[in-house]
Design an enzyme around this catalytic site. Structure first.
Site, PDB file in Angstrom:
ATOM      1  N   ASP A 336     -32.066  77.371 -27.186  1.00 11.81           N
ATOM      2  CA  ASP A 336     -32.657  78.629 -27.626  1.00 11.81           C
ATOM      3  C   ASP A 336     -32.894  78.545 -29.140  1.00 11.81           C
ATOM      4  O   ASP A 336     -32.505  77.586 -29.805  1.00 11.81           O
ATOM      5  CB  ASP A 336     -31.731  79.809 -27.259  1.00 11.81           C
ATOM      6  CG  ASP A 336     -32.484  81.121 -27.183  1.00 11.81           C
ATOM      7  OD1 ASP A 336     -32.034  82.037 -26.453  1.00 11.81           O
ATOM      8  OD2 ASP A 336     -33.539  81.241 -27.831  1.00 11.81           O
ATOM      9  N   GLU A 532     -33.233  91.920 -28.020  1.00  6.76           N
ATOM     10  CA  GLU A 532     -32.027  91.176 -28.399  1.00  6.76           C
ATOM     11  C   GLU A 532     -30.964  92.069 -29.024  1.00  6.76           C
ATOM     12  O   GLU A 532     -30.823  93.218 -28.657  1.00  6.76           O
ATOM     13  CB  GLU A 532     -32.436  89.986 -29.281  1.00  6.76           C
ATOM     14  CG  GLU A 532     -33.445  89.096 -28.519  1.00  6.76           C
ATOM     15  CD  GLU A 532     -33.515  87.676 -29.006  1.00  6.76           C
ATOM     16  OE1 GLU A 532     -34.629  87.158 -29.135  1.00  6.76           O
ATOM     17  OE2 GLU A 532     -32.466  87.067 -29.226  1.00  6.76           O
TER      18      GLU A 532
END
Ligand code: GLC
Length: 560
Positions: A336, A532
């Site tokens: 990621d 997020e």
């Protein structure tokens, strides 16, 4: 049974208790509509299952991979493993460094233009493609994009309900269709690779990314994991071909199970819970043949249980032993965003541990030149075995061959390129929005409204399209947009007017108008967009009224 000598006396060692056979998971049972069934219950697994992927590729693929690999330099191999962000690499640099893939982060558009046209996206995709195809190896570059509810970065694209909405629909075929539409939307702008679906089985709704998961129920996530990959990769078993794109099962593993729902936090699950809760989506996704898996930011640690994997980006157990070993995953693992920098002892541009643990492509948005230099040095000094590099590049080439890329034309010559029809899928989006609605109660059978009802509409989100679309829409956080940024969309207010007639609908955002005399009041309230960690509810309450007092104020006014 084995015999051992103990003080001169042979002593038969007790027979080892036979290990229970490793579970094997194949193709799912189908529901009445022919899609992966949401099972009434899932068997409890005692170990990580071997998942029999239906994606086998073609017989000579492996020989072809070996031949390409044999002709590559170490620099070219490390270049294939490097994934910069489009704002930090030019097409010429893709050629110069033999880069294997690029990505655009949420809110990164060609030329930094939020209203970039399909042709703008295609021009940049062609530029990267042509650069890679004129490199020494001619290995095509691939472009990954966070198309998580339609091709949501792209101005004018139809977006669909986020995964949590699709989860409420209990309709695996809808997920297949939305994923298929998303794949066509991605091809319309020239990308190759969707960083979706998220397969988090969310256990604590305080997590800001709860809405990116399909469900807290592993049964739903298992079924949807299969159909999301099925739709994105167009049901491929040999070549992904014209209608599909490369899909990503993410974030491996346990992103939805962190303490207090803290984004990128610690998941303290037992291995049994990791297997039977957080792993379920991957059993569906791998069975459907996902070609990539993205590693999760969270840690897997529980000292009381003797689990100390720490950040998963450095976990050999999670990636090499479980995903690639026990589960048999033969695609590629991508890290990621700067995820390697969170591993103890690592930085964003240097992490032999992460590569040795099983990461094949490193998402290193900005520091990619330093990463390449460091990684080459770490191979030369033995920190990273060449065999690991060769395995990573083998996996990358396998995915590119299975995507048909070596036979493919440039992005702008492919099917759906610049197709306005592919980019707009309003009818499917409306179906999905309809199915994702959850009716909590209907006192006095106020719904459905009678035709021509006189209605007062209130609330901050009635005529605010960005509040409808949420995070990961045009911009990363889904904010900074006005209704003008959604030329093909319909606000809730506009939809009500279309249905009841303008003359029957009064809109008052603050709710100051006396509701008497109206057949009904519709209050459109709720969360504002985020992505997020921004959405983490670090507060103890889930009471949205404390988070959005303006909503409570409107309700107090109109309820008299
Ligand atoms: C983000 C997200 C991941 C996304 C990636 C690329 O940090 O965690 O879901 O695919 O970066 O944008």
């Amino acid at each position: 049974m084995s015999l051992s000598l103990l003080g001169g006396v042979a002593q038969a060692a007790p027979a080892q208790a036979a290990e229970p056979p490793q579970p094997v998971i194949g193709q799912p049972a189908k529901d009445k509509d022919g899609c992966a069934k949401i099972e009434k219950s899932l068997p409890t697994l005692a170990d990580w299952p071997k998942v029999d992927s239906r994606f086998k590729g073609k017989a000579d693929d492996e020989a072809r991979i070996a031949q390409i690999l044999a002709g590559m330099t170490l620099e070219e191999k490390v270049g294939q493993m490097t994934q910069p962000e489009i704002t930090s690499i030019t097409p010429d640099e893709v050629k110069q460094y033999a880069i294997g893939s690029v990505l655009n982060g949420g809110g990164a558009w060609p030329g930094g233009n939020k209203h970039a046209t399909q042709q703008d996206w295609l021009n940049l995709a062609d530029a990267y493609w042509n650069a890679s195809k004129t490199s020494r190896t001619k290995i095509p570059v691939i472009w990954g994009i966070d198309a998580v509810h339609g091709n949501n970065n792209v101005y004018g694209a139809t977006v669909f309900p986020h995964n949590i909405g699709l989860g409420a629909a209990h309709d695996p075929c809808l997920v297949r269709d939305v994923a298929g539409a998303t794949a066509r939307q991605i091809r319309a702008t020239g990308q190759d690779w969707a960083f979706s679906p998220t397969l988090a089985v969310v256990q604590d709704d305080r997590w800001g990314r709860t809405y990116e998961g399909f469900s807290e129920d592993p049964r739903i996530t298992r079924s949807y994991g299969f159909e999301a990959i099925n739709g994105l990769q167009d049901g491929a078993t040999k070549r992904i071909g014209y209608n599909g794109v490369i899909a990503t099962a993410k974030h491996f593993i346990g992103d939805g199970g962190t303490l207090k729902g803290q984004d990128q936090g610690v998941n303290p699950s037992s291995e049994a819970d990791m297997i039977n809760i957080h792993g379920q989506g991957y059993y569906g996704a791998l069975a459907a043949g996902t070609q990539t898996v993205m590693v999760s930011f969270n840690s897997w640690t529980n000292a009381d249980l003797g689990i100390n994997e720490g950040k998963l980006h450095g976990s050999d157990k999670a990636m090499n032993q479980i995903l690639k070993g026990k589960m048999g995953f033969d695609g590629l693992v991508v890290s990621d965003w700067n995820g390697i920098g969170q591993v103890t002892g690592c930085t964003n541009s240097s992490c032999p541990q992460a590569i040795n643990a099983g990461i094949d492509i490193v998402m290193v948005p900005a520091d990619w030149k330093a990463f390449i230099t460091n990684t080459i040095a770490q191979v030369k000094d033995g920190q990273i075995p060449m065999a690991r590099i060769d395995d990573a590049v083998t996996r990358i080439l396998r995915v590119k061959i299975r995507d048909g890329l070596f036979e493919s034309q440039k992005p702008s010559d492919r099917s759906y390129a610049n197709s306005d029809e592919a980019l707009k899928d309003n009818w499917l989006a409306r179906d999905a929005a309809r199915e994702s609605q959850t009716l909590l109660k209907n006192n006095g059978n106020v719904l459905p409204l009678k035709p021509k009802s006189k209605v007062l509409v209130v609330g901050k989100s009635a005529d605010n399209i960005q509040n409808q679309t949420g995070g990961w829409t045009l911009s990363w956080q889904g904010t900074g947009n006005t209704n003008a940024d959604f030329p093909n969309a319909t606000s809730i207010l506009t939809g009500i007017k279309q249905d009841l007639g303008d003359a029957n609908v009064t809109f008052d955002e603050k709710g100051d108008i006396d509701p008497k005399g109206y057949d009904a009041v519709i209050a459109v309230i709720g969360e504002t967009p985020y992505a997020e960690g921004v959405g983490d509810l670090t507060r103890k309450t889930l009471e949205a009224s404390k988070l959005y007092p303006e909503d409570l104020a409107v309700l107090d006014k109109v309820s008299g």
